[in-house]
Enzyme design. Sequence first.
Site, PDB file in Angstrom:
ATOM      1  N   SER A 117      -2.053 -11.640  42.074  1.00 32.63           N
ATOM      2  CA  SER A 117      -1.757 -12.451  40.912  1.00 32.63           C
ATOM      3  C   SER A 117      -1.217 -13.611  41.350  1.00 32.63           C
ATOM      4  O   SER A 117      -2.079 -14.761  41.629  1.00 32.63           O
ATOM      5  CB  SER A 117      -0.645 -11.430  40.383  1.00 32.63           C
ATOM      6  OG  SER A 117      -0.383 -12.061  39.070  1.00 32.63           O
ATOM      7  N   ASP A 209      -6.920  -7.776  31.042  1.00 30.86           N
ATOM      8  CA  ASP A 209      -6.012  -8.539  31.503  1.00 30.86           C
ATOM      9  C   ASP A 209      -6.177 -10.116  30.866  1.00 30.86           C
ATOM     10  O   ASP A 209      -7.152 -10.765  30.951  1.00 30.86           O
ATOM     11  CB  ASP A 209      -6.314  -8.618  33.228  1.00 30.86           C
ATOM     12  CG  ASP A 209      -5.251  -9.725  34.145  1.00 30.86           C
ATOM     13  OD1 ASP A 209      -4.553 -10.231  33.455  1.00 30.86           O
ATOM     14  OD2 ASP A 209      -5.415  -9.817  35.168  1.00 30.86           O
ATOM     15  N   HIS A 239      -3.798  -5.733  34.519  1.00 25.37           N
ATOM     16  CA  HIS A 239      -3.303  -6.557  35.257  1.00 25.37           C
ATOM     17  C   HIS A 239      -2.436  -5.762  36.189  1.00 25.37           C
ATOM     18  O   HIS A 239      -1.608  -5.051  35.504  1.00 25.37           O
ATOM     19  CB  HIS A 239      -2.574  -7.937  34.940  1.00 25.37           C
ATOM     20  CG  HIS A 239      -2.151  -8.760  35.730  1.00 25.37           C
ATOM     21  ND1 HIS A 239      -2.877  -9.772  36.340  1.00 25.37           N
ATOM     22  CD2 HIS A 239      -0.837  -8.959  36.410  1.00 25.37           C
ATOM     23  CE1 HIS A 239      -2.233 -10.488  37.122  1.00 25.37           C
ATOM     24  NE2 HIS A 239      -1.087  -9.920  37.170  1.00 25.37           N
TER      25      HIS A 239
END
Length: 268
Positions: A117, A209, A239
Site C-alpha cells: 500500500s 479496492d 485492499h
Amino acid sequence: PRSRGLGDVYKRQILIGGGEEKIPARLYWGHGCRHDALVVFVHGGGWVVGNVGSYDRLCRRFANRIQLPVVSIEYRLAPEHPFPSALNDITTAVLARTDLAQIAGVSTKKWAMMGDSAGGNLVSAALLELPPRSHPDLQILIYPVTDFSYNTGSRETYGQGYLLDSSLMAWFSRLYLGELDPSDSRASILAHRCLAKSPSTLLVTAGLDPLSDEGVAYGSKLQNAGVGVDHLHCADLLHGFLSMPLALPKATIVTQQISDYVRINISK
C-alpha cells in the site's frame, strides 16, 4: 543474538544508516532460510499509522515462505514527519543494502524490495529517485498508491464500504503530503517521466479496492516504458487482504504465490 519469534521464525532488531538518526528495522529468518539473497519490506498504513509490529505476522509468513532473510523498515510517520521524511528513510534503507546483507549473512548482491500500500508507493518512489545501480533485482508492489489526484473510477466505485474509504484516504494523503503539490511525481509516481529505470516488477492489485485502477494504470505505464511487469490481480479481494488470512483464506494462497515468485525470480 537471534530471538525466537512465534512459530519457527527468528527475528532481531537492527538499526540502519550511519548518521545520528538511525532507522530501526526488524530482521527475520524463516524456516529453511537460505542466505543467497535479501528481501526488504516496507509496511503500509497510509504513511500515518502502521509500523513494523503491526506487519510482524505478514513478514513472518513471507520469511517462512520465501525462505530468505526479510528486513522490515520502521520509517517515520506523518503528521509529525510529513513528506519527504518517509521517502528519505526508505532511500536510506536502499543505500544501506550492503550493510543489511552483511547483517543478514547474505553473501551475494541479489535482493528484492517489497512494499504494501503506502509502502508500495515508497518503494517505487525511492527507487525512481536513485540511479539503477542502486536498484534491487525485483520490486514487489502490493496494492500500491500511485496517484493522489483521486480521479480513478475505482476510487469512486469502491470509495465507501470496502474497508479503505475515500475520506480515510484523503485524510492520510493530507497528513502525508503537507505542503507538497499532490501532482508531484515523487508522491504521485504514476506521473513520473522516467519509469523506464524501474526494476523488474511484480504488481499485486485487489479488485474491490479504491486503489485498483491506479495500480493497474501504473503497471501499464511501467510496461510501456519497457519494464518487465508481472501482474497478479485478485478481483474478489479487498485492499489490505494479505494481512487478513483468517477472515479471507485466499490471502494465504496469494501470500504463497508472491513468495514463490520472489524465491524463483530472485535466483535468476
